[in-house]
Motif scaffolding. Structure first.
Motif, PDB file in Angstrom:
ATOM      1  N   ARG A 158       0.540  -1.478   0.340  1.00  0.00           N
ATOM      2  CA  ARG A 158       0.221   0.009   0.737  1.00  0.00           C
ATOM      3  C   ARG A 158       0.908   0.983   0.420  1.00  0.00           C
ATOM      4  NH1 ARG A 158      -5.621   0.440   1.628  1.00  0.00           N
ATOM      5  NH2 ARG A 158      -6.739   2.239   0.901  1.00  0.00           N
ATOM      6  N   PRO A 159       1.360   1.624   1.160  1.00  0.00           N
ATOM      7  CA  PRO A 159       2.423   2.846   1.178  1.00  0.00           C
ATOM      8  C   PRO A 159       3.489   2.996   0.874  1.00  0.00           C
ATOM      9  CG  PRO A 159       1.972   1.900   3.540  1.00  0.00           C
ATOM     10  CD  PRO A 159       1.613   0.902   2.140  1.00  0.00           C
ATOM     11  N   ILE A 160       3.934   3.424  -0.380  1.00  0.00           N
ATOM     12  CA  ILE A 160       5.147   3.981  -1.284  1.00  0.00           C
ATOM     13  C   ILE A 160       6.002   4.938  -0.973  1.00  0.00           C
ATOM     14  CG2 ILE A 160       6.719   3.559  -3.281  1.00  0.00           C
ATOM     15  CD1 ILE A 160       4.565   1.216  -4.483  1.00  0.00           C
TER      16      ILE A 160
ATOM     17  N   GLY B  89       3.024  -2.616   3.610  1.00  0.00           N
ATOM     18  CA  GLY B  89       1.705  -3.718   3.676  1.00  0.00           C
ATOM     19  C   GLY B  89       1.376  -4.799   4.630  1.00  0.00           C
ATOM     20  N   ALA B  90       1.198  -5.998   4.052  1.00  0.00           N
ATOM     21  CA  ALA B  90       1.478  -7.311   4.681  1.00  0.00           C
ATOM     22  C   ALA B  90       1.835  -7.329   5.374  1.00  0.00           C
ATOM     23  CB  ALA B  90       0.252  -8.240   4.230  1.00  0.00           C
TER      24      ALA B  90
ATOM     25  N   VAL C 109       0.846  -2.260   7.676  1.00  0.00           N
ATOM     26  CA  VAL C 109       1.175  -0.871   7.347  1.00  0.00           C
ATOM     27  C   VAL C 109       0.375  -0.658   6.755  1.00  0.00           C
ATOM     28  CG1 VAL C 109       3.208   0.360   7.261  1.00  0.00           C
ATOM     29  CG2 VAL C 109       3.211  -1.969   8.955  1.00  0.00           C
ATOM     30  N   ILE C 110      -0.082   0.539   6.515  1.00  0.00           N
ATOM     31  CA  ILE C 110      -1.952   1.392   5.586  1.00  0.00           C
ATOM     32  C   ILE C 110      -0.592   2.818   5.375  1.00  0.00           C
ATOM     33  CG2 ILE C 110      -3.432   1.803   4.941  1.00  0.00           C
ATOM     34  CD1 ILE C 110      -3.138  -1.290   5.282  1.00  0.00           C
ATOM     35  N   ALA C 111      -0.331   2.689   6.540  1.00  0.00           N
ATOM     36  CA  ALA C 111       0.595   4.230   6.538  1.00  0.00           C
ATOM     37  C   ALA C 111       1.671   4.450   6.777  1.00  0.00           C
ATOM     38  CB  ALA C 111      -0.005   5.252   7.434  1.00  0.00           C
TER      39      ALA C 111
ATOM     40  N   TRP D  95      -7.796  -0.400   9.606  1.00  0.00           N
ATOM     41  CA  TRP D  95      -8.548  -1.256   9.677  1.00  0.00           C
ATOM     42  C   TRP D  95      -7.412  -1.968  10.983  1.00  0.00           C
ATOM     43  CZ3 TRP D  95      -6.128  -1.951   4.750  1.00  0.00           C
ATOM     44  CH2 TRP D  95      -5.975  -3.215   4.591  1.00  0.00           C
ATOM     45  N   ASN D  96      -6.729  -1.656  11.270  1.00  0.00           N
ATOM     46  CA  ASN D  96      -5.866  -2.539  11.892  1.00  0.00           C
ATOM     47  C   ASN D  96      -5.560  -2.269  13.508  1.00  0.00           C
ATOM     48  OD1 ASN D  96      -5.597  -5.753  12.014  1.00  0.00           O
ATOM     49  ND2 ASN D  96      -3.309  -5.542  12.148  1.00  0.00           N
TER      50      ASN D  96
END
Length: 206
Positions: A118-120, A132-133, A153-155, A170-171
């Motif tokens: 997700r984040p880069i 990410g996952a 890790v989303i952010a 969301w976690n």
């Protein structure tokens, strides 16, 4: 001109008129991110791949170009980031990491292949960071490193003091800080004053 990415497509506002684009115009689908490259070309990360805006329509990359997730469908693309070596890097849901030079798409062989990316973030030293996952990974030149292994890790953001900040969307779990030099860590949640423990985005300003 302002552009808006929505669940139903892309909207353009010129100060007077609002013009909407949807899948009927060739757009990939729900728009998660809008990115303008150095040539002022507009790219959209969507639920149906990558779409590049052209006044005559949209061109882009989907499953036919190899943008495939582990379920066999076109991978959702969540994030586009300029590659320090040129072109764009893209993170997907269970389709790993890809690179495009706007003419063709290729998967990037990596330790996060087939993962949810997700984040880069490109750092000032030329390294590229991914969340990410799998947790957090770093790419320096052609060398990959697993940095941390927190869940989802989303952010993600680096600051000027050698700290890595990350959130889990969301976690829940609030926002965490990890110092890359001292390896000291801390986590901040609603107990420390955050209004909510779901952190979706982190951005450093001057």
């Amino acid at each position: 001109t302002l552009w808006f990415g929505t669940r139903h497509g892309l909207s353009r506002f010129d100060g007077t008129t609002l013009l909407n684009y949807t899948k009927a115009d060739g757009l990939g689908g729900e728009v998660y991110q809008i990115f303008a490259d150095s040539d002022d070309v507009l790219w959209c990360a969507t639920s149906g791949g990558v779409s590049k805006f052209d006044p005559k329509g949209f061109v882009g990359f989907t499953i036919r170009d190899g943008l495939l997730n582990t379920g066999g469908g076109t991978a959702n693309v969540f994030h586009l980031e300029p590659d320090p070596k040129g072109g764009l890097l893209g993170g997907t849901d269970w389709g790993g990491l890809f690179h495009t030079d706007s003419q063709k798409l290729r998967h990037v062989p990596s330790i996060i292949a087939q993962y949810y990316v997700r984040p880069i973030q490109c750092a000032a030293d030329g390294s590229v960071w991914f969340g990410g996952a799998f947790g957090i990974a770093k790419l320096e030149g052609d060398r990959w490193t697993n940095v941390l292994r927190p869940d989802w890790v989303i952010a993600l953001c680096n600051d000027d003091d050698g700290n890595l900040w990350y959130g889990h969307g969301w976690n829940g779990g609030g926002v965490s800080r990890y110092n890359l030099n001292t390896r000291a860590g801390a986590t901040f949640t609603s107990d420390q004053g955050l209004p909510d423990d779901q952190v979706w985005s982190i951005q450093k300003t001057v």
